[in-house]
Write an enzyme that holds these catalytic residues in place. Structure first.
Site, PDB file in Angstrom:
ATOM      1  N   GLY A 135      46.754  38.062  43.490  1.00  0.00           N
ATOM      2  CA  GLY A 135      48.018  38.319  43.986  1.00  0.00           C
ATOM      3  C   GLY A 135      48.341  37.307  44.958  1.00  0.00           C
ATOM      4  N   LYS A 204      40.301  36.717  35.957  1.00  0.00           N
ATOM      5  CA  LYS A 204      40.414  36.139  37.143  1.00  0.00           C
ATOM      6  C   LYS A 204      39.127  35.183  37.382  1.00  0.00           C
ATOM      7  CE  LYS A 204      43.257  39.654  38.963  1.00  0.00           C
ATOM      8  NZ  LYS A 204      43.248  40.976  39.686  1.00  0.00           N
TER       9      LYS A 204
END
Ligand code: HSE
Length: 314
Positions: A135, A204
């Site tokens: 993020g 990720k």
């Protein structure tokens, strides 16, 4: 820069709202069934009320937005596995038109990294994807700044799983109870399967491996275990020993692994709530810790807009 945004969820909507403050115009917005294009720049409030009232962003189609005259395509559709569609085709369309791409969608760079890089090599456009990992945390740009010095990465890369584990440990509550609470609070997705099974963190880590090793990893190369089968008693036993459990992703020695791990209760990796943390091991500078909000509309949009600022403008 003129931005076109594909995807009108929390992230796409936040980019639409915040882009003006960074000096950019949003000339196109698409959701899965409609599109709005205005070369003079769209009014975020008008798009938002249209979406709220009619469940469409405009009278056009998503294809109209892909074909609009933009400098940067912001790809913020949901992550899909396997062929990473429709996100991959959006990336392909923009690069073939020599436009830049900024991704929040993990799919194209986790599942088809070599295809994305091949398209980029033939294009005048560049691809950046800071928002896809952690993020708001500047993980990929830090790795880039360190010029090949980073040798390994590990950390907490899923806010939903971390919220569940930290609440279970702090309150002695059961997994199902805390997961329902996370959904009520809007922390977890309506379908949090990717989060609790470790898939989101693994994607990720795969992206980190692709960047660190300049190779082509996919989810199939990752060893993945989630927290969905973790008994509350495991957290109680860990606490007796001054430790707790976190869902840790790790990229080291060419391997990608995600699973619940014991960590010191007050240690650096034991971040609480929805926070993420990434530890980078470097050749000459020891360990770097970067922590912050790993999810959320404005948080993820800030990483997207930081990427837009890194692109060359003509
Ligand atoms: N659902 C993810 C999380 C954010 O809970 O961290 C998007 O990758």
């Amino acid at each position: 820069m003129r931005l076109a945004i594909v995807g009108s969820g929390a992230v796409g909507t936040s980019v639409l709202e915040l882009a003006g403050g960074y000096g950019h115009d949003v000339v196109g917005v698409a959701d899965s069934s409609s599109g709005a294009v205005d070369a003079a720049g769209l009014d975020p409030e008008a798009v938002r009320s249209r979406k709220h009232e009619q469940d469409t962003v405009g009278d056009g189609t998503p294809e109209d937005v892909l074909e609009a005259d933009y400098d940067v395509l912001v790809e913020a559709t949901p992550t899909t596995l396997g062929d990473a569609e429709p996100g991959f085709s959006h990336v392909e369309c923009a690069l073939e038109r020599d436009r830049h791409v900024v991704l929040a969608n993990k799919g194209p760079v986790a599942e088809r990294y070599d295809d994305v890089r091949a398209l980029e090599a033939d294009s005048a456009g560049s691809v950046l994807f800071e928002a896809a990992v952690g993020g708001a945390i500047p993980v990929l740009s830090t790795i880039d700044d360190l010029n090949g010095q980073v040798t390994a990465a590990r950390g907490v890369l899923n806010g939903t799983a971390n919220f569940v584990l930290s609440r279970m440990a702090a309150e002695g509550l059961g997994y199902e109870h805390v997961l329902a609470e996370a959904q009520d609070l809007g922390v977890a997705e309506a379908d949090p399967t990717f989060d609790v099974e470790g898939v989101d963190a693994a994607l990720k880590c795969v992206i980190l491996a692709n960047v660190l090793y300049e190779d082509t990893y996919t989810l199939e190369d990752a060893e993945v275990e989630g927290i969905d089968d973790l008994p509350g008693s495991a957290l109680e036993l860990a606490a007796e020993d001054g430790r707790t459990i976190r869902l840790i992703g790790e990229v080291a020695d060419g391997d990608v692994r995600v699973g619940p791990r014991l960590v010191p209760e007050n240690g650096t990796l034991a971040v609480s709530g929805t926070l993420n943390i990434v530890q980078l091991e470097t050749q000459h500078a020891g360990r770097l810790n970067i922590s912050g909000r790993g999810a959320g509309g404005p948080e993820t949009a800030s990483a997207i807009l930081a990427d837009v600022g890194r692109l060359p403008s003509e």
